[in-house]
Enzyme design. Structure first.
Site, PDB file in Angstrom:
ATOM      1  N   GLY A  24       0.842  -1.194   0.000  1.00  0.00           N
ATOM      2  CA  GLY A  24       0.000   0.000   0.000  1.00  0.00           C
ATOM      3  C   GLY A  24       0.871   1.236   0.000  1.00  0.00           C
ATOM      4  CB  CYS A  72       5.266  -4.048   0.344  1.00  0.00           C
ATOM      5  SG  CYS A  72       5.998  -2.418   0.222  1.00  0.00           S
ATOM      6  CE1 TYR A  73       0.627   0.880   5.589  1.00  0.00           C
ATOM      7  CE2 TYR A  73      -0.846  -1.015   5.674  1.00  0.00           C
ATOM      8  CZ  TYR A  73      -0.489   0.247   6.110  1.00  0.00           C
ATOM      9  OH  TYR A  73      -1.242   0.866   7.065  1.00  0.00           O
ATOM     10  CG  HIS A 112       5.862  -5.354  -4.410  1.00  0.00           C
ATOM     11  ND1 HIS A 112       4.550  -5.251  -4.010  1.00  0.00           N
ATOM     12  CD2 HIS A 112       6.480  -4.248  -3.959  1.00  0.00           C
ATOM     13  CE1 HIS A 112       4.378  -4.122  -3.348  1.00  0.00           C
ATOM     14  NE2 HIS A 112       5.535  -3.486  -3.299  1.00  0.00           N
ATOM     15  CD  GLU A 133       2.967  -8.097  -5.531  1.00  0.00           C
ATOM     16  OE1 GLU A 133       3.736  -8.853  -4.908  1.00  0.00           O
ATOM     17  OE2 GLU A 133       2.662  -6.965  -5.126  1.00  0.00           O
ATOM     18  CB  SER A 141     -20.598  -5.584 -27.506  1.00  0.00           C
ATOM     19  OG  SER A 141     -19.576  -6.499 -27.146  1.00  0.00           O
ATOM     20  N   GLY A 142     -20.698  -8.275 -29.493  1.00  0.00           N
ATOM     21  CA  GLY A 142     -19.831  -8.966 -30.439  1.00  0.00           C
ATOM     22  C   GLY A 142     -18.461  -9.199 -29.823  1.00  0.00           C
ATOM     23  N   GLY A 143     -18.199  -8.561 -28.696  1.00  0.00           N
ATOM     24  CA  GLY A 143     -16.911  -8.710 -28.014  1.00  0.00           C
ATOM     25  C   GLY A 143     -16.893  -9.964 -27.154  1.00  0.00           C
ATOM     26  CB  VAL A 144     -14.061 -11.809 -25.657  1.00  0.00           C
ATOM     27  CG1 VAL A 144     -13.367 -10.767 -24.852  1.00  0.00           C
ATOM     28  CG2 VAL A 144     -13.863 -13.168 -25.019  1.00  0.00           C
ATOM     29  CG  ASP A 145     -15.448  -8.848 -21.511  1.00  0.00           C
ATOM     30  OD1 ASP A 145     -14.607  -9.737 -21.715  1.00  0.00           O
ATOM     31  OD2 ASP A 145     -15.149  -7.681 -21.181  1.00  0.00           O
ATOM     32  CB  SER A 146     -21.446  -9.057 -24.202  1.00  0.00           C
ATOM     33  OG  SER A 146     -21.007  -8.925 -25.528  1.00  0.00           O
ATOM     34  CB  SER A 147     -19.560 -13.524 -26.930  1.00  0.00           C
ATOM     35  OG  SER A 147     -19.425 -12.389 -27.701  1.00  0.00           O
ATOM     36  CE  LYS A 181     -11.183  -8.502 -22.656  1.00  0.00           C
ATOM     37  NZ  LYS A 181     -12.392  -7.707 -22.865  1.00  0.00           N
TER      38      LYS A 181
END
Ligand code: XMP
Length: 519
Positions: free
Chosen positions: A55, A82-83, A168, A170, A222-228, A375
Site C-alpha cells: 500500500g 511490503c506494507y 513484491h 507478484e 456487443s460482439g466482443g468477448v465479455d458479453s459473448s 479478462k
C-alpha cells in the site's frame, strides 16, 4: 465441492490485482477485499490463507488503512507483502520506521534463515522493491529470514504461521516471485488447485439455473468477448429462455452487424434479436463534435433502444404468461474490485459505455456470471466452452465504436470512410500474424485535410492515423513498433483503395500520457 480460497486484503497497492491473478495462475481461487472488511466476512469465506497487500501509506499516517488485527489470530497462514509486513510488525509489537534511503526498483535479497516460504529458492533473490518504511525491530516471536544490505526484507513466525516480505513477489521483475507465492499458497496454505475452467463453468451454470428458476433473461451483445462469453454461459444454464439483443449503433466496423449475428446464431446457437438502429444514432450524432457529448449521446441512445426492445420482449413473454426478470451483464472482476476499493473509484477520464445499460424502470435483477474473472480468465472460459477463436481473440472494441475514432462530426460518409481504412489495417495486421500480439490495432479519421498528388492529379483529402498498442489490461499501453513493411503496406493500400484519404500517419504515443482511443 468447496473451492479453496485465498483472501487478499487490499491496502491500496497498485499491484493488489496482480497478486490475485498470479494465484489464479495456480488454479487457486483468490478474492480481493478492502482491508477494512469486517472479520466475519473474511471468516465466512473459509479461506485457506490470507495475504496482506502492499500500500502507498506509512503505518504512522493519520489515515493509513488498517485491517482488523484479529486476521493475524485466525490460525490461518498469513503472508504480508511490503506494507503488509509493516502492518504485521506494527500491530504485533515491533517497530516500523522511515528508512534512511528509500528502496525502489531492483534489489538483491539474501535469504538468511531457512523457512518453508523459501523452499527451493536460491540463497540470493533478484526482487522488486518499492518502500520508504521498514521494520526496525521485529515483533516478539519473529525471526529475520531475509535481508538486503540496508534493511530487513523478510520475517517469519513459523509457530503462528505468519510470514512477510518487504519486496513484491507478484511483479514479473521479482524473478522467483511465482515460486515464493506457490510455496505459500500450495505449500503452506495447502490450497487445492481446483479453480479450473470446468469447475467454474459447472458451478456458474448451476448457480444461474438456480437463480433464474423458470424466469427469462435478456442480454446485450456487443460482439466482443465479455458479453459473448456471458451469454453462452447463461444460455448453457437456461437455454432459449435467454434472449440476446444486438444493436447496430451505426458506428460498428464494416459488415460487423451481419457477421456478428451470423456467428452468434449459427456458431454459438444464441437466440438473438438484432436491431438496426443506425439511423437513430446517427441522427443524435449530427453536429456533435465534443468527445464527451458523443459518448453521452451514444450511451443514452443505447439505453433508449435497448429499453424499447426489452419492453417488446417483455410484453411478448408476459402475454405468454411468463416474465423476464433478469438482465445479464458482462461485468469483470477489476470493475468489482475498483468499485469497492479502499481508494474509491478512480477519476473519470472518459465516460465509459458498455452494452447492457440497465433500463431504469424495468426493475430487472442482474446476473453477472463473469464478476469473479479477469479478462484472461474470460478467454480461458470461452475457449473451454468451445467458442471460436474469432470471438475469443478479438481485440477490444469500445462501446461507442468508431464514433470515438472519428474526430470531429460523425457523418454516414465519414463512418464509411473509416470502416474501409479500418478493415485494411485489421486485414494487414492479421496477414502479418500480429493480430494476437498487439492489444489493439485500428485506424482513426482526423478532421484534417492535406494536399497530395495521385497520377497527375492534385488531391485534397482526409488524413488517417494508424494506431497499434501493446497492453496488459488497457490501463497502460505502449505504442507497438510495427515492422516498416507492414506500415508501408497499410499506408499504400489505404491511400490507393480508400477514396477520400490521401495521407496516413502512425501514432507513437504511449498511455499515459495519451489514451488508447483518440476520444
Ligand atoms: P482509453 O482510450 O481510455 O481506452 O485508453 C482503454 C481501453 O478501453 C476501451 N474503451 C472502451 N471500452 N466502452 C468500452 O467497453 C467504452 O466506452 C470505451 N472507451 C474506451 C479502449 O478501446 C481501450 O481498450
Amino acid at each position: 465441492m468447496e473451492t479453496s480460497t485465498i483472501v487478499i486484503l487490499d491496502f491500496g497497492s497498485q499491484y493488489t490485482q496482480l497478486i490475485a491473478r498470479r494465484i489464479r495462475e495456480f488454479n487457486v481461487f483468490s478474492v480481493v477485499l478492502p482491508c477494512t472488511v469486517p472479520i466475519e466476512q473474511v471468516k465466512a469465506l473459509s479461506p485457506k490463507g490470507i495475504i496482506l497487500s502492499g500500500g502507498p501509506c506509512s503505518v504512522y499516517d493519520a489515515d493509513s488503512p488498517a485491517a482488523d488485527p484479529a486476521v493475524l489470530d485466525l490460525g490461518l497462514p498469513v503472508l504480508g507483502i511490503c506494507y503488509g509486513l509493516q502492518f504485521i510488525a506494527h500491530y504485533l509489537g515491533g517497530r516500523v520506521e522511515s528508512a534512511a534511503s528509500r528502496e525502489y526498483g531492483h534489489a538483491e535479497v539474501n535469504l538468511v534463515r531457512e523457512t518453508p516460504l523459501f523452499a527451493g529458492l536460491p540463497k540470493t533473490l533478484d526482487v522488486w522493491m518499492s518502500h520508504g518504511d521498514h521494520a526496525a525491530e521485529l515483533p516478539p516471536g519473529f525471526e529475520r529470514v531475509a535481508e538486503t544490505s540496508n534493511a530487513v526484507a523478510g520475517i517469519a513466525n513459523e509457530e503462528k504461521r505468519i510470514w512477510a516480505v518487504q519486496f513484491h513477489p507478484e511483479v514479473a521483475h521479482t524473478r522467483q516471485g511465482m515460486e515464493l507465492l506457490r510455496n505459500f499458497v500450495i505449500g503452506l496454505c495447502g490450497a487445492e488447485a481446483d479453480w479450473t475452467p470446468e469447475h467454474f463453468i459447472q458451478a456458474t451454470v448451476e448457480r444461474v439455473r438456480a437463480q433464474v428458476g423458470s424466469g427469462h433473461a435478456i442480454c446485450g451483445l456487443s460482439g466482443g468477448v465479455d458479453s459473448s462469453v456471458a451469454a453462452v454461459l447463461v444460455a448453457k444454464a437456461i437455454g432459449d429462455r435467454l434472449t440476446c439483443i444486438f444493436v447496430n449503433n451505426g458506428v460498428l466496423r464494416k459488415d460487423e452487424f451481419a457477421k456478428v449475428q451470423k456467428t452468434m446464431r449459427e456458431q454459438l446457437g444464441l437466440n438473438v434479436v438484432a436491431v438496426d438502429a443506425s439511423a437513430r444514432f446517427l441522427a443524435k450524432l449530427a453536429g456533435v463534435t465534443d468527445p464527451e457529448q458523443k459518448r453521452k449521446a451514444i450511451g443514452n441512445e443505447f439505453i433508449a433502444v435497448f429499453d424499447d426492445e426489452a419492453k417488446k420482449i417483455f410484453e411478448a413473454e408476459k402475454s405468454a404468461g411468463e416474465e423476464i426478470a433478469w438482465l445479464v451483464q458482462g461485468t469483470l472482476y477489476p470493475d468489482v474490485i475498483e468499485s469497492s476499493s479502499v481508494k474509491g473509484p478512480s477519476q473519470t477520464i472518459k465516460s465509459h459505455h458498455n452494452v447492457g445499460g440497465l433500463p431504469p424502470d424495468m426493475k430487472l435483477k442482474l446476473i453477472e456470471p463473469l464478476r469473479d474473472l479477469f479478462k484472461d480468465e474470460v478467454r480461458r472460459i470461452g475457449r473451454d466452452l468451445g467458442m471460436p477463436d474469432e470471438i475469443i481473440d478479438r481485440q477490444p472494441f469500445p462501446g461507442p465504436g468508431l464514433a470515438v475514432r472519428i474526430l470531429g462530426e460523425v457523418t454516414p460518409e465519414r463512418v464509411a470512410l473509416l470502416q474501409e481504412a479500418d478493415e485494411i489495417v485489421v486485414a494487414e495486421i492479421k496477414a502479418a500474424g500480429l493480430y494476437k500480439q498487439v492489444w489493439q490495432s485500428f485506424a482513426v479519421l482526423l478532421p484534417v485535410k492535406s494536399v497530395g498528388v495521385m497520377g497527375d492529379q492534385r488531391t485534397y483529402a482526409s488524413t488517417c492515423v494508424v494506431r497499434a498498442v501493446h497492453s496488459e489490461d488497457g490501463m497502460t499501453a505502449d505504442w507497438a513498433p510495427l515492422p516498416y513493411e507492414v506500415l508501408r503496406r497499410i499506408s499504400s493500400r489505404i491511400v490507393s483503395e480508400v477514396r477520400g484519404i490521401n495521407r496516413v500517419v502512425y501514432d507513437i504515443t504511449s498511455k499515459p500520457p495519451g489514451t488508447i482511443e483518440w476520444e
